[in-house]
Design an enzyme around this catalytic site. Structure first.
Site, PDB file in Angstrom:
ATOM      1  N   GLU A   1      37.186  56.144  28.503  1.00  0.00           N
ATOM      2  CA  GLU A   1      36.394  57.101  27.320  1.00  0.00           C
ATOM      3  C   GLU A   1      36.846  57.038  26.140  1.00  0.00           C
ATOM      4  OE1 GLU A   1      35.627  61.733  28.222  1.00  0.00           O
ATOM      5  OE2 GLU A   1      35.570  60.567  30.048  1.00  0.00           O
TER       6      GLU A   1
ATOM      7  N   LYS B   1      40.012  58.872  37.426  1.00  0.00           N
ATOM      8  CA  LYS B   1      40.435  60.196  36.541  1.00  0.00           C
ATOM      9  C   LYS B   1      41.212  60.838  37.616  1.00  0.00           C
ATOM     10  CE  LYS B   1      37.449  60.864  32.860  1.00  0.00           C
ATOM     11  NZ  LYS B   1      36.390  61.785  32.159  1.00  0.00           N
TER      12      LYS B   1
ATOM     13  N   ARG C   1      31.611  56.362  28.683  1.00  0.00           N
ATOM     14  CA  ARG C   1      32.020  57.015  29.766  1.00  0.00           C
ATOM     15  C   ARG C   1      31.774  58.631  29.749  1.00  0.00           C
ATOM     16  NH1 ARG C   1      36.931  56.027  33.948  1.00  0.00           N
ATOM     17  NH2 ARG C   1      36.435  58.111  35.394  1.00  0.00           N
TER      18      ARG C   1
ATOM     19  N   HIS D   1      33.289  73.605  41.698  1.00  0.00           N
ATOM     20  CA  HIS D   1      32.987  72.890  40.620  1.00  0.00           C
ATOM     21  C   HIS D   1      31.598  72.439  40.387  1.00  0.00           C
ATOM     22  CE1 HIS D   1      33.608  69.844  37.480  1.00  0.00           C
ATOM     23  NE2 HIS D   1      33.325  68.908  38.568  1.00  0.00           N
TER      24      HIS D   1
ATOM     25  N   ARG E   1      56.606  55.040  38.603  1.00  0.00           N
ATOM     26  CA  ARG E   1      55.769  54.668  37.623  1.00  0.00           C
ATOM     27  C   ARG E   1      54.227  54.023  38.004  1.00  0.00           C
ATOM     28  NH1 ARG E   1      60.829  53.303  35.500  1.00  0.00           N
ATOM     29  NH2 ARG E   1      61.454  54.684  33.925  1.00  0.00           N
TER      30      ARG E   1
ATOM     31  N   ASN F   1      30.085  63.436  31.548  1.00  0.00           N
ATOM     32  CA  ASN F   1      30.649  64.730  31.252  1.00  0.00           C
ATOM     33  C   ASN F   1      29.492  65.837  31.192  1.00  0.00           C
ATOM     34  OD1 ASN F   1      33.403  64.254  31.443  1.00  0.00           O
ATOM     35  ND2 ASN F   1      33.635  63.504  29.440  1.00  0.00           N
TER      36      ASN F   1
ATOM     37  N   HIS G   1      29.643  69.344  31.908  1.00  0.00           N
ATOM     38  CA  HIS G   1      31.125  69.773  32.121  1.00  0.00           C
ATOM     39  C   HIS G   1      31.769  70.592  31.195  1.00  0.00           C
ATOM     40  CE1 HIS G   1      30.264  66.685  35.172  1.00  0.00           C
ATOM     41  NE2 HIS G   1      31.522  66.941  35.819  1.00  0.00           N
TER      42      HIS G   1
ATOM     43  N   GLU H   1      26.101  66.643  40.810  1.00  0.00           N
ATOM     44  CA  GLU H   1      26.648  65.688  40.345  1.00  0.00           C
ATOM     45  C   GLU H   1      25.402  64.125  40.492  1.00  0.00           C
ATOM     46  OE1 GLU H   1      29.096  65.234  38.084  1.00  0.00           O
ATOM     47  OE2 GLU H   1      30.580  66.641  38.764  1.00  0.00           O
TER      48      GLU H   1
ATOM     49  N   LYS I   1      27.749  54.803  38.330  1.00  0.00           N
ATOM     50  CA  LYS I   1      29.333  55.048  37.828  1.00  0.00           C
ATOM     51  C   LYS I   1      30.199  54.018  37.305  1.00  0.00           C
ATOM     52  CE  LYS I   1      32.955  58.282  37.727  1.00  0.00           C
ATOM     53  NZ  LYS I   1      33.706  59.499  38.223  1.00  0.00           N
TER      54      LYS I   1
ATOM     55  N   HIS J   1      33.099  73.726  32.757  1.00  0.00           N
ATOM     56  CA  HIS J   1      34.619  73.962  32.954  1.00  0.00           C
ATOM     57  C   HIS J   1      34.957  75.305  32.480  1.00  0.00           C
ATOM     58  CE1 HIS J   1      35.926  69.505  33.395  1.00  0.00           C
ATOM     59  NE2 HIS J   1      35.408  69.893  34.356  1.00  0.00           N
TER      60      HIS J   1
END
Length: 366
Positions: A236, A142, A241, A266, A120, A245, A248, A184, A226, A252
């Site tokens: 987010e 993330k 935030r 990527h 956990r 993206n 992206h 990026e 960032k 993606h």
């Protein structure tokens, strides 16, 4: 050494930036050692960096054990996730033990997710070895693996305890990976810092050619941006935030179409996605055409794709939009898009019709 903090209350953590930091990593990691071997997970392309890291720990009297995985996006899978968890549990990992994630975005995402779910949640340290990971994915918590439906669809928010960034490792990075990570860096200028985009236009080529000072400046500026955004919107939820993206959603979809087979990595997909987002903004009457062309021209100048043809994608707009329908940001049948009113003026638009996106993509050169 530059130190930047991600301000998240009692989960505040430091980002340390210094050339040669991996060789001296034990100085930063000593407070985290608990008398048992520290677990390191990395990939087979990074054996030389692993040797330096373990050498630093050994010299400080800190034992370590390493799991070396295959490189590439294929490792962000259920099977490799299980392998990592089983290996850590076989070593008696406890909830207060820190796992060291040595590698690029793939290793950081995978190991961070393993630590998020193991018992956990156990702490981990990001030691990013690619420009993309240093300026983006190692910061912010993330973590995820990929599935057949798309990229990063199974994951969790799990912040690292520390990020150790050694810009010197970029000297061994293949030029293609370095350029992909640079996409990026450019993103931070396009979001809300037009002056930094201008800095990229002036210094990007030198950064990619080996200018150490430019690399360190780009990393520090990007990480600070960032850290500020993550502190304002960790999960987010308020839209801040989401600005990270940019490119992206398009990117993606391109990655999914390419099948994560290495033909389109990527950062390359993000560059193409950013250029597409700017041209889509022009098509909607939001962005001056000259700004969109300026973005595309910069990506072309540094060898990054600026659209479907350059990314090697020939799929129809409808097929690419089908990939977007699996995006984790989809809510009530609507997918938010990052669009631009100009360079440094990105915003979140929740009113985009995916059929409109498909028509736009069909008009893009193949």
């Amino acid at each position: 050494m530059r130190t930047i903090s991600v301000e998240l209350g009692d989960r505040r953590y430091p980002i340390l930036i210094e050339a040669g930091l991996i060789d001296r990593a034990a100085e930063a990691l000593r407070p985290l050692a608990r008398g048992r071997p520290m677990a390191i997970v990395t990939d087979s392309h990074l054996r030389s960096h692993l040797a330096k890291l373990q050498g630093s720990l050994d010299a400080a009297g800190i034992a370590s054990e390493a799991l070396v995985l295959p490189p590439g996006e294929a490792s962000k899978s259920w099977a490799v996730l299980a392998q990592v968890c089983d290996w850590l549990m076989a070593r008696g990992i406890e909830r207060s033990d820190h796992v060291l994630a040595l590698g690029g975005g793939v290793m950081g995402d995978l190991i961070g997710f393993a630590c998020a779910i193991l018992k956990r949640g156990c702490p981990f340290v990001q030691i990013p070895t690619t420009l993309l990971a240093q300026v983006d994915s190692s910061v912010g918590g993330k973590t995820a693996i990929n599935t057949a439906a798309g990229k990063n669809l199974i994951g969790a928010f799990h912040q690292p305890a520390m990020v150790l960034i050694d810009p010197a490792v970029l000297d061994t990075l293949p030029p293609r990976e370095l350029a992909a990570g640079y996409a990026e860096v450019v993103k931070y200028g396009l979001i809300d810092d037009a002056d930094f985009f201008g800095w990229c236009e002036a210094n990007g080529a030198g950064l990619l050619a080996g200018d150490a000072a430019a690399r360190e400046q780009a990393i520090a500026h990007s990480v600070a941006a960032k850290a500020r955004i993550v502190a304002a919107d960790e999960h987010e939820t308020n839209g801040t935030r989401a600005l990270l993206n940019l490119g992206h959603t398009f990117g993606h979809a391109l990655e999914a179409e390419a099948g994560f087979d290495g033909s389109l990595i990527h950062g390359e997909a993000v560059a193409a996605g950013i250029a597409l987002a700017f041209r889509f903004s022009v098509a909607r009457g939001l962005c001056p055409p000259a700004d969109a062309e300026r973005v595309s021209a910069h990506f072309r100048a540094v060898g990054l794709p600026d659209g479907l043809a350059a990314a090697g994608i020939s799929a129809s707009g409808a097929r690419l939009v089908d990939h977007m329908r699996h995006d984790k940001k989809m809510a009530a049948g609507t997918l938010p898009f990052l669009l631009a009113r100009g360079i440094g003026r990105t915003y979140l638009d929740r009113s985009v019709d995916l059929d409109e996106v498909a028509v736009f993509l069909d008009r893009e050169p193949r």
